[in-house]
Design an enzyme around this catalytic site. Structure first.
Site, PDB file in Angstrom:
ATOM      1  N   ILE A  57       0.888  -1.238   0.125  1.00 49.11           N
ATOM      2  CA  ILE A  57      -0.113   0.135  -0.283  1.00 49.11           C
ATOM      3  C   ILE A  57       0.916   1.159   0.155  1.00 49.11           C
ATOM      4  CG2 ILE A  57      -0.370  -0.334   2.453  1.00 49.11           C
ATOM      5  CD1 ILE A  57      -3.007   1.220   2.333  1.00 49.11           C
ATOM      6  N   SER A  58       0.735   2.321  -0.844  1.00 48.89           N
ATOM      7  CA  SER A  58       1.575   3.378  -0.951  1.00 48.89           C
ATOM      8  C   SER A  58       1.600   4.016   0.223  1.00 48.89           C
ATOM      9  CB  SER A  58       1.133   4.145  -2.008  1.00 48.89           C
ATOM     10  OG  SER A  58       0.968   3.354  -3.235  1.00 48.89           O
TER      11      SER A  58
END
Ligand code: SAH
Length: 213
Positions: A57-58
């Site tokens: 997940i960024s």
């Protein structure tokens, strides 16, 4: 707002996020719903976190900065490549009319779908497949965002961008040295400019081997 979340929003402001709509959406979407139980304590740390299948997940600042640079309007149709956890998808869904998001791992797409339904995000359509080909049935898109690093900008995505549209894509084959490029399309053609250094997992073209899930 929790202390951890307040701290993150302050970090985003310090990191150059000034668009109040983007800050409001970052405050509204619960990032803890997009990470596994193992990482819930760290959901509001400003860092990328593992989501399985070697993907992440960024980092919140990167999500916010790309969302700000994308200049999403409420009537727009957005294409996202790399659904991953669905976090960036949820952020975009609050700003756009409709979001189409493509992920090559079916298991990640299914998990993202469940999270988005739980959060009652309904203006999103998820597809499993190779996002380098875009999603022709709904083209052209007002905005396109690629959340994995491309060796070069996929031409199919440029083709599916509307005139007047903006596309953001991290470019660079090197895993630690990539640059988000902003591609704008006008009647005169395509313009490319470099925006910010980033570090994304690679955009992998082609079909997924069956053993990979
Ligand atoms: N936006 C996501 C970031 C996910 S990481 C989030 O907020 O969680 C990038 C994702 O792109 C990974 O899930 C990876 O599987 C996916 N990906 C890589 N190459 C792809 C391709 N060709 N088509 C679709 N998805 C791809």
């Amino acid at each position: 707002m929790s202390v951890a979340k307040q701290r993150l929003i302050a970090d985003l402001r310090r990191g150059g996020i000034s668009d109040e709509r983007v800050l409001a959406v970052m405050a509204a979407v619960p990032r803890e719903a997009f990470v596994s139980r193992t990482f819930v304590e760290r959901a509001y740390d400003n860092m990328a976190l593992p989501i399985g299948f070697g993907q992440t997940i960024s980092q919140p600042l990167v999500v916010a900065a790309m969302t700000q640079a994308l200049q999403v309007g409420e009537r727009m149709k957005v294409l996202e490549i790399g659904t991953g956890s669905g976090y960036q998808t949820a952020i975009l869904a609050r700003l756009a009319r409709r979001v189409f998001s493509i992920e090559r791992f079916k298991a990640l797409s299914k998990e993202a779908e469940r999270r988005l339904l739980d959060l009652r995000v309904h203006n999103v359509v998820l597809h499993v497949g190779d996002g380098t080909k875009g999603w022709p049935p709904q083209a052209p898109y007002d905005r396109i965002i690629v959340t994995a690093a491309a060796g070069e900008v996929p031409q199919a995505l440029v083709d599916q961008l509307a005139v007047g549209g903006i596309m953001l894509v991290p470019v660079g084959p090197d895993p630690v040295n990539q640059t988000v490029e902003r591609i704008t399309k006008s009647e005169q053609g395509i313009a490319r400019e470099e925006l910010m250094p980033v570090r994304f997992v690679p955009l992998v073209a082609g079909a997924l081997p069956t053993y990979e899930g």
